[in-house]
Write a protein that holds these residues in place. Structure first.
Motif, PDB file in Angstrom:
ATOM      1  N   GLU A 148      -1.145 -10.353  -1.685  1.00  0.00           N
ATOM      2  CA  GLU A 148      -1.469 -11.424  -0.732  1.00  0.00           C
ATOM      3  C   GLU A 148      -0.559 -12.624  -0.936  1.00  0.00           C
ATOM      4  O   GLU A 148      -0.141 -13.269   0.036  1.00  0.00           O
ATOM      5  CB  GLU A 148      -2.940 -11.840  -0.884  1.00  0.00           C
ATOM      6  N   LYS A 149      -0.251 -12.932  -2.186  1.00  0.00           N
ATOM      7  CA  LYS A 149       0.651 -14.046  -2.479  1.00  0.00           C
ATOM      8  C   LYS A 149       2.035 -13.776  -1.900  1.00  0.00           C
ATOM      9  O   LYS A 149       2.644 -14.651  -1.253  1.00  0.00           O
ATOM     10  CB  LYS A 149       0.744 -14.255  -3.990  1.00  0.00           C
ATOM     11  N   MET A 150       2.539 -12.545  -2.072  1.00  0.00           N
ATOM     12  CA  MET A 150       3.842 -12.197  -1.539  1.00  0.00           C
ATOM     13  C   MET A 150       3.823 -12.195  -0.008  1.00  0.00           C
ATOM     14  O   MET A 150       4.799 -12.594   0.635  1.00  0.00           O
ATOM     15  CB  MET A 150       4.284 -10.839  -2.071  1.00  0.00           C
ATOM     16  N   GLN A 151       2.714 -11.759   0.569  1.00  0.00           N
ATOM     17  CA  GLN A 151       2.590 -11.768   2.026  1.00  0.00           C
ATOM     18  C   GLN A 151       2.681 -13.177   2.580  1.00  0.00           C
ATOM     19  O   GLN A 151       3.298 -13.406   3.620  1.00  0.00           O
ATOM     20  CB  GLN A 151       1.268 -11.128   2.452  1.00  0.00           C
ATOM     21  N   ARG A 152       2.066 -14.136   1.889  1.00  0.00           N
ATOM     22  CA  ARG A 152       2.111 -15.533   2.355  1.00  0.00           C
ATOM     23  C   ARG A 152       3.545 -16.053   2.366  1.00  0.00           C
ATOM     24  O   ARG A 152       3.963 -16.738   3.310  1.00  0.00           O
ATOM     25  CB  ARG A 152       1.211 -16.411   1.480  1.00  0.00           C
ATOM     26  N   TYR A 153       4.306 -15.737   1.318  1.00  0.00           N
ATOM     27  CA  TYR A 153       5.711 -16.157   1.295  1.00  0.00           C
ATOM     28  C   TYR A 153       6.493 -15.481   2.420  1.00  0.00           C
ATOM     29  O   TYR A 153       7.320 -16.116   3.090  1.00  0.00           O
ATOM     30  CB  TYR A 153       6.349 -15.811  -0.056  1.00  0.00           C
ATOM     31  N   GLU A 167       9.776  -1.535   5.469  1.00  0.00           N
ATOM     32  CA  GLU A 167      10.140  -0.791   4.260  1.00  0.00           C
ATOM     33  C   GLU A 167      10.716  -1.712   3.194  1.00  0.00           C
ATOM     34  O   GLU A 167      10.447  -1.546   2.001  1.00  0.00           O
ATOM     35  CB  GLU A 167      11.140   0.314   4.600  1.00  0.00           C
ATOM     36  N   LEU A 168      11.511  -2.696   3.621  1.00  0.00           N
ATOM     37  CA  LEU A 168      12.075  -3.644   2.660  1.00  0.00           C
ATOM     38  C   LEU A 168      10.966  -4.456   2.004  1.00  0.00           C
ATOM     39  O   LEU A 168      10.979  -4.683   0.790  1.00  0.00           O
ATOM     40  CB  LEU A 168      13.065  -4.582   3.359  1.00  0.00           C
ATOM     41  N   ALA A 169       9.986  -4.893   2.793  1.00  0.00           N
ATOM     42  CA  ALA A 169       8.874  -5.669   2.251  1.00  0.00           C
ATOM     43  C   ALA A 169       8.105  -4.853   1.219  1.00  0.00           C
ATOM     44  O   ALA A 169       7.729  -5.363   0.151  1.00  0.00           O
ATOM     45  CB  ALA A 169       7.947  -6.112   3.390  1.00  0.00           C
ATOM     46  N   ILE A 170       7.845  -3.566   1.517  1.00  0.00           N
ATOM     47  CA  ILE A 170       7.129  -2.703   0.580  1.00  0.00           C
ATOM     48  C   ILE A 170       7.947  -2.514  -0.695  1.00  0.00           C
ATOM     49  O   ILE A 170       7.413  -2.554  -1.816  1.00  0.00           O
ATOM     50  CB  ILE A 170       6.816  -1.350   1.232  1.00  0.00           C
ATOM     51  N   SER A 176       8.144  -5.654  -7.748  1.00  0.00           N
ATOM     52  CA  SER A 176       7.523  -6.785  -8.451  1.00  0.00           C
ATOM     53  C   SER A 176       6.394  -6.354  -9.381  1.00  0.00           C
ATOM     54  O   SER A 176       5.867  -7.176 -10.135  1.00  0.00           O
ATOM     55  CB  SER A 176       6.966  -7.788  -7.423  1.00  0.00           C
ATOM     56  N   LEU A 177       6.019  -5.082  -9.330  1.00  0.00           N
ATOM     57  CA  LEU A 177       4.903  -4.601 -10.145  1.00  0.00           C
ATOM     58  C   LEU A 177       5.339  -4.397 -11.594  1.00  0.00           C
ATOM     59  O   LEU A 177       6.494  -4.057 -11.866  1.00  0.00           O
ATOM     60  CB  LEU A 177       4.361  -3.292  -9.570  1.00  0.00           C
ATOM     61  N   PRO A 178       4.413  -4.547 -12.542  1.00  0.00           N
ATOM     62  CA  PRO A 178       4.749  -4.350 -13.970  1.00  0.00           C
ATOM     63  C   PRO A 178       4.981  -2.882 -14.293  1.00  0.00           C
ATOM     64  O   PRO A 178       4.695  -1.986 -13.491  1.00  0.00           O
ATOM     65  CB  PRO A 178       3.523  -4.912 -14.693  1.00  0.00           C
ATOM     66  N   LEU A 186       6.528   6.044  -8.715  1.00  0.00           N
ATOM     67  CA  LEU A 186       7.173   7.355  -8.635  1.00  0.00           C
ATOM     68  C   LEU A 186       6.413   8.275  -7.684  1.00  0.00           C
ATOM     69  O   LEU A 186       7.019   8.953  -6.834  1.00  0.00           O
ATOM     70  CB  LEU A 186       7.250   7.980 -10.025  1.00  0.00           C
ATOM     71  N   ALA A 187       5.086   8.280  -7.793  1.00  0.00           N
ATOM     72  CA  ALA A 187       4.265   9.121  -6.918  1.00  0.00           C
ATOM     73  C   ALA A 187       4.393   8.677  -5.470  1.00  0.00           C
ATOM     74  O   ALA A 187       4.435   9.504  -4.551  1.00  0.00           O
ATOM     75  CB  ALA A 187       2.806   9.058  -7.366  1.00  0.00           C
ATOM     76  N   TYR A 188       4.487   7.372  -5.265  1.00  0.00           N
ATOM     77  CA  TYR A 188       4.628   6.839  -3.898  1.00  0.00           C
ATOM     78  C   TYR A 188       5.889   7.390  -3.242  1.00  0.00           C
ATOM     79  O   TYR A 188       5.868   7.841  -2.090  1.00  0.00           O
ATOM     80  CB  TYR A 188       4.672   5.313  -3.944  1.00  0.00           C
ATOM     81  N   HIS A 189       6.977   7.377  -3.970  1.00  0.00           N
ATOM     82  CA  HIS A 189       8.242   7.848  -3.410  1.00  0.00           C
ATOM     83  C   HIS A 189       8.267   9.375  -3.262  1.00  0.00           C
ATOM     84  O   HIS A 189       8.795   9.895  -2.273  1.00  0.00           O
ATOM     85  CB  HIS A 189       9.411   7.384  -4.288  1.00  0.00           C
ATOM     86  N   LEU A 190       7.710  10.089  -4.228  1.00  0.00           N
ATOM     87  CA  LEU A 190       7.714  11.539  -4.163  1.00  0.00           C
ATOM     88  C   LEU A 190       6.865  12.066  -3.013  1.00  0.00           C
ATOM     89  O   LEU A 190       7.231  13.034  -2.333  1.00  0.00           O
ATOM     90  CB  LEU A 190       7.207  12.133  -5.499  1.00  0.00           C
ATOM     91  N   LYS A 191       5.735  11.413  -2.786  1.00  0.00           N
ATOM     92  CA  LYS A 191       4.833  11.857  -1.724  1.00  0.00           C
ATOM     93  C   LYS A 191       5.207  11.276  -0.374  1.00  0.00           C
ATOM     94  O   LYS A 191       4.611  11.639   0.640  1.00  0.00           O
ATOM     95  CB  LYS A 191       3.390  11.486  -2.084  1.00  0.00           C
ATOM     96  N   ASN A 192       6.182  10.349  -0.382  1.00  0.00           N
ATOM     97  CA  ASN A 192       6.645   9.723   0.862  1.00  0.00           C
ATOM     98  C   ASN A 192       5.467   9.170   1.663  1.00  0.00           C
ATOM     99  O   ASN A 192       5.281   9.445   2.849  1.00  0.00           O
ATOM    100  CB  ASN A 192       7.419  10.732   1.729  1.00  0.00           C
ATOM    101  N   ILE A 193       4.652   8.380   0.980  1.00  0.00           N
ATOM    102  CA  ILE A 193       3.436   7.835   1.583  1.00  0.00           C
ATOM    103  C   ILE A 193       3.789   6.869   2.704  1.00  0.00           C
ATOM    104  O   ILE A 193       4.626   5.965   2.534  1.00  0.00           O
ATOM    105  CB  ILE A 193       2.592   7.106   0.511  1.00  0.00           C
ATOM    106  N   ASP A 194       3.148   7.051   3.842  1.00  0.00           N
ATOM    107  CA  ASP A 194       3.365   6.182   4.995  1.00  0.00           C
ATOM    108  C   ASP A 194       2.330   5.075   4.983  1.00  0.00           C
ATOM    109  O   ASP A 194       1.148   5.323   5.221  1.00  0.00           O
ATOM    110  CB  ASP A 194       3.283   6.988   6.300  1.00  0.00           C
ATOM    111  N   THR A 195       2.747   3.840   4.671  1.00  0.00           N
ATOM    112  CA  THR A 195       1.807   2.751   4.576  1.00  0.00           C
ATOM    113  C   THR A 195       2.430   1.452   5.041  1.00  0.00           C
ATOM    114  O   THR A 195       3.638   1.393   5.316  1.00  0.00           O
ATOM    115  CB  THR A 195       1.321   2.588   3.112  1.00  0.00           C
ATOM    116  N   THR A 196       1.621   0.426   5.161  1.00  0.00           N
ATOM    117  CA  THR A 196       2.113  -0.911   5.530  1.00  0.00           C
ATOM    118  C   THR A 196       1.452  -1.911   4.593  1.00  0.00           C
ATOM    119  O   THR A 196       0.514  -1.585   3.868  1.00  0.00           O
ATOM    120  CB  THR A 196       1.748  -1.263   6.985  1.00  0.00           C
ATOM    121  N   LEU A 197       1.947  -3.146   4.657  1.00  0.00           N
ATOM    122  CA  LEU A 197       1.347  -4.205   3.839  1.00  0.00           C
ATOM    123  C   LEU A 197       0.140  -4.841   4.495  1.00  0.00           C
ATOM    124  O   LEU A 197      -0.576  -5.600   3.891  1.00  0.00           O
ATOM    125  CB  LEU A 197       2.399  -5.300   3.554  1.00  0.00           C
ATOM    126  N   ALA A 198      -0.068  -4.550   5.786  1.00  0.00           N
ATOM    127  CA  ALA A 198      -1.174  -5.167   6.521  1.00  0.00           C
ATOM    128  C   ALA A 198      -2.517  -4.662   6.006  1.00  0.00           C
ATOM    129  O   ALA A 198      -2.641  -3.545   5.560  1.00  0.00           O
ATOM    130  CB  ALA A 198      -1.028  -4.867   8.003  1.00  0.00           C
TER     131      ALA A 198
END
Length: 198
Positions: A148-153, A167-170, A176-178, A186-198
């Motif tokens: 949410e903080k990144m979304q506000r920026y 895709e750039l925002a994601i 930025s994650l630890p 890694l799982a996100y990229h391997l599974k090619n998950i279709d998602t948005t930040l909304a």
């Protein structure tokens, strides 16, 4: 020198020009905080009418007694366009700014506004970009709060005409994650998950 306020009654072509441009720019009123959005609309409208040159070329006085007929015609056409564009620009300003800029020619007006407002917007944009890039989630922080903080920026940058590809925002959020989220990334990229930040 004459000023925009010296213009005579508008002709039918002036009325057409004013109507067509205002139909594009009337949705954005310049109030001192939204220079980029406002100028973007102004430029689009003038480009449609072939009048964008008025903002880039200064109108110089000529001696009508000694100039050539061709130069006189060119000057009068330029003068007419300057008056029309000056009126359109002022018509899309807040009342306070109208009073200050109503006697400026478009060329001088644009230079003044760029110096005063665009450079300020550029600095604000830089600060939001830096803040967004410096967002690194610490261990123990709720990921929802971090996103949410990144979304506000990002929303602040969009308001300054910085467009983010989804895709750039994601990717920026994932980056930025630890390290504890490495397996998730890694799982996100391997599974090619279709998602948005909304």
């Amino acid at each position: 020198m004459s000023t925009p306020g010296d213009a005579s009654a508008p002709s039918s072509s002036t009325h057409h020009l004013g109507f067509s441009i205002l139909s594009i720019v009337s949705k954005v009123t310049f109030d001192g905080t939204n220079y980029n959005d406002w100028m973007h609309n102004i430029n689009m409208a003038l480009r449609v009418e072939g009048k964008e040159y008025v903002l880039e070329e200064k109108l110089f006085e000529i001696d009508e007694a000694t100039t050539t007929p061709e130069k006189l015609v060119s000057y009068k056409e330029h003068y007419d366009d300057v008056v029309k564009v000056a009126c359109i620009i002022v018509a899309t300003m807040s009342p306070e700014l109208k009073r200050f800029y109503e006697d400026y020619w478009p060329y001088e007006k644009k230079n003044e506004l760029v110096e005063k407002y665009h450079k300020r917007a550029r600095q604000v944009k830089y600060e939001f970009v830096k803040a967004l890039m410096d967002c690194n989630m610490k261990e123990g922080v709720f990921v929802c709060n971090h996103v949410e903080k990144m979304q506000r920026y990002a929303e602040c940058l969009v308001s300054l005409n910085v467009n983010f590809d989804e895709e750039l925002a994601i990717d920026m959020v994932l980056n930025s994650l630890p390290s504890s989220y490495d397996h998730f990334i890694l799982a996100y990229h391997l599974k090619n998950i279709d998602t948005t930040l909304a």
